[in-house]
Design an enzyme around this catalytic site. Structure first.
Site, short mmCIF file in Angstrom:
data_model
loop_
_atom_site.label_atom_id
_atom_site.label_comp_id
_atom_site.label_asym_id
_atom_site.label_seq_id
_atom_site.Cartn_x
_atom_site.Cartn_y
_atom_site.Cartn_z
N SER A 97 -62.54 -9.64 11.53
CA SER A 97 -63.80 -9.86 10.83
C SER A 97 -64.09 -8.76 9.81
O SER A 97 -63.33 -8.57 8.87
CB SER A 97 -64.93 -9.98 11.85
OG SER A 97 -66.15 -10.22 11.20
N ASP A 242 -63.85 -12.05 7.28
CA ASP A 242 -63.37 -13.37 7.68
C ASP A 242 -64.33 -14.48 7.27
O ASP A 242 -64.19 -15.63 7.70
CB ASP A 242 -63.05 -13.43 9.18
CG ASP A 242 -64.27 -13.28 10.05
OD1 ASP A 242 -65.29 -12.76 9.56
OD2 ASP A 242 -64.22 -13.70 11.22
N ASP A 244 -67.28 -15.55 7.90
CA ASP A 244 -68.19 -16.37 8.71
C ASP A 244 -69.64 -16.00 8.39
O ASP A 244 -70.57 -16.64 8.84
CB ASP A 244 -67.89 -16.26 10.21
CG ASP A 244 -67.86 -14.85 10.74
OD1 ASP A 244 -67.94 -13.90 9.94
OD2 ASP A 244 -67.77 -14.69 11.97
MG MG Z 1 -67.06 -12.07 10.51
#
Ligand code: MG
Length: 465
Positions: A97, A242, A244
């Protein structure tokens, strides 16, 4: 038995605790616990070690007799979107991440696209500790094949959730900062598909993160903050490593706290659904409750951690969910934090209202959320937690609400205080929210003094004993 999965997968330092052997053993354990007759999907982010660890994961699974579908380099939500759609029994994504570049990690995705449950993670850790992994003879080794079109499938899924025609007509200008992370392979493409003019900064995939640290905090986004007004853009957007999460910058070049975007999008989703449940951790702003209540919406609070939010959303059939750090979940798309979906929804909102982002934010209730931390030895953690309610005068009068899902949160008509131990570090986090900055700062200072005083008192008692 060792714990490896944190609130969001395994994160370790490459070449130190994260080695080829560790990945083989852990991925082998995942195959052992979750694998069945179906293929297993493997995806990875843009970190320097990700292609290597992904190949180790694929090889391990293949030698365990599993068919492997290699999805490729992509954001975590793209992998989550694809796992159920390619018919996999689970997915393994190699990612850390937003962590610094020396980290990498492993995240497990269940066959419904949600993160592994805590029960699955514990079963995997047990199998890992026992060295369990399937091994098969030469004639049962699984194939490894690239799964083409995963990114386009995901972007088509995102586009299907918004009014693309309205976004195209409004012709917003966007500055996108991928932070050299995984969104580089999909974010600019999405803006192009909406027909928008955009400027991409840090848009090349580079696991050394030369452009900026991977975590999209205000301090790390100086280039984006300067670029938005310089290019006369309508907004700026930045993703974490990442992708998100998505955080935004208004047309004046001001960083927008995640809880503001969360509130704005919660209101839109509840309005569109004509009511419903919004799931968010106890750390979120009171403004979410304030704006959705008149629309027939209600808030379901959870512990901190996006997998917890995602599971609770599936259970409560929520219309929306999210966190104050820029992670938003749109269940009609998928119950996963999704940076591209969040961006698409913000673009749609700007297009439909025709208002600038700064104005939409000014219309929200004025709240100030302050986050601080206090060092606290792990040994004192439980004792501190036991004393926090009386420390904060919780339950002193009828207008006070106490929420003990994760730490202790005391809600009063003037604002709220949350004191919760970090899951990974020897610290307590203190969150305070009030209707103006001065009140929030005062409340934060008095709470910090009280918690620090309590820790000093308990340390003194321990030293005497
Ligand atoms: Mg993330």
């Amino acid at each position: 038995m060792g714990r490896y999965f944190g609130t969001n997968g395994i994160r370790e330092v490459v070449g130190d605790s994260l080695t080829a052997r560790f990945v083989t053993d852990m991925v082998g354990a995942i195959g052992e616990v979750v694998g069945d007759g179906r293929p297993i999907a493997v995806a990875w982010d843009g970190r320097t070690s990700s292609p290597a660890f992904a190949r180790i994961a694929s090889g391990t699974l293949s030698l365990g007799g599993f068919e492997v579908q290699e999805l490729g380099v992509m954001p975590t939500p793209c992998a989550q979107y694809n796992v159920p759609r390619v018919g996999a029994s689970c997915g393994v994504i190699i990612t850390a991440s937003h962590n610094p570049p020396e980290f990498n990690g492993i995240k497990g995705i269940a066959d419904d696209g949600l993160e592994f449950t805590p029960q699955t993670e514990e079963a995997v850790e047990k199998a890992f500790a026992e060295g369990k992994a399937r091994r098969v003879a030469y004639d049962r080794v699984g194939g490894i094949r690239p799964e083409e079109g995963s990114i386009e499938r995901y972007l088509a899924g995102v586009r299907a959730q918004v009014d693309g025609e309205s976004i195209r007509r409004r012709a917003l200008r966007v500055v996108m900062d991928c932070g050299n992370g995984a969104s580089a392979v999909s974010g600019p493409a999405l803006l192009g598909q909406f027909g928008l003019r955009y400027v991409s900064i840090n848009g090349n995939l580079d696991g050394r993160f030369p452009g900026r640290p991977s975590e999209p905090t205000e301090a790390n986004l100086k280039d984006l903050l300067a670029s938005v007004p310089a290019y006369h853009a309508d907004l700026g957007v930045a993703h974490d490593g990442d992708a998100d999460r998505a955080v935004f910058v208004d047309e004046k070049g001001r960083f927008i706290p995640g809880e503001k975007v969360l509130t704005l999008l919660a209101r839109e989703e509840v309005r569109a659904a004509g009511g419903g449940t919004v799931v968010t951790p106890v750390t979120s702003s009171q403004s979410v409750e304030d704006v959705i209540a008149p629309l027939g919406g209600k808030v379901h609070y959870t512990r901190v951690g996006s997998p917890v939010v995602a599971r609770a959303m599936a259970e409560t059939k929520a219309v929306f969910g999210g966190e104050e750090n820029g992670g938003c979940l749109f269940p009609r798309h998928q119950c996963a934090r999704d940076g591209a979906m969040t961006l698409a929804k913000v673009l749609e909102l700007l297009s439909k209202t025709g208002k600038p982002l700064s104005q939409l934010l000014e219309e929200l209730p004025p709240y100030f959320l302050i986050k601080r931390k206090v060092e606290c030895p792990i040994a004192l953690r439980q004792q501190v937690l036991a004393e926090v309610p009386s420390l904060l005068d919780a339950g002193k009068d009828a207008s006070t609400r106490v929420i003990t899902l994760d730490g202790v949160k005391v809600v009063t008509p003037r604002g709220w205080v949350l004191v919760r131990p970090s899951g990974t570090e020897p610290i307590y986090r203190v969150f305070v929210e009030a209707k103006d900055r001065a009140a929030a700062e005062q409340l934060a200072n008095t709470t910090l003094e009280k918690v620090e005083g309590l820790i000093r008192k308990l340390q003194g008692t321990r030293a005497e004993a």
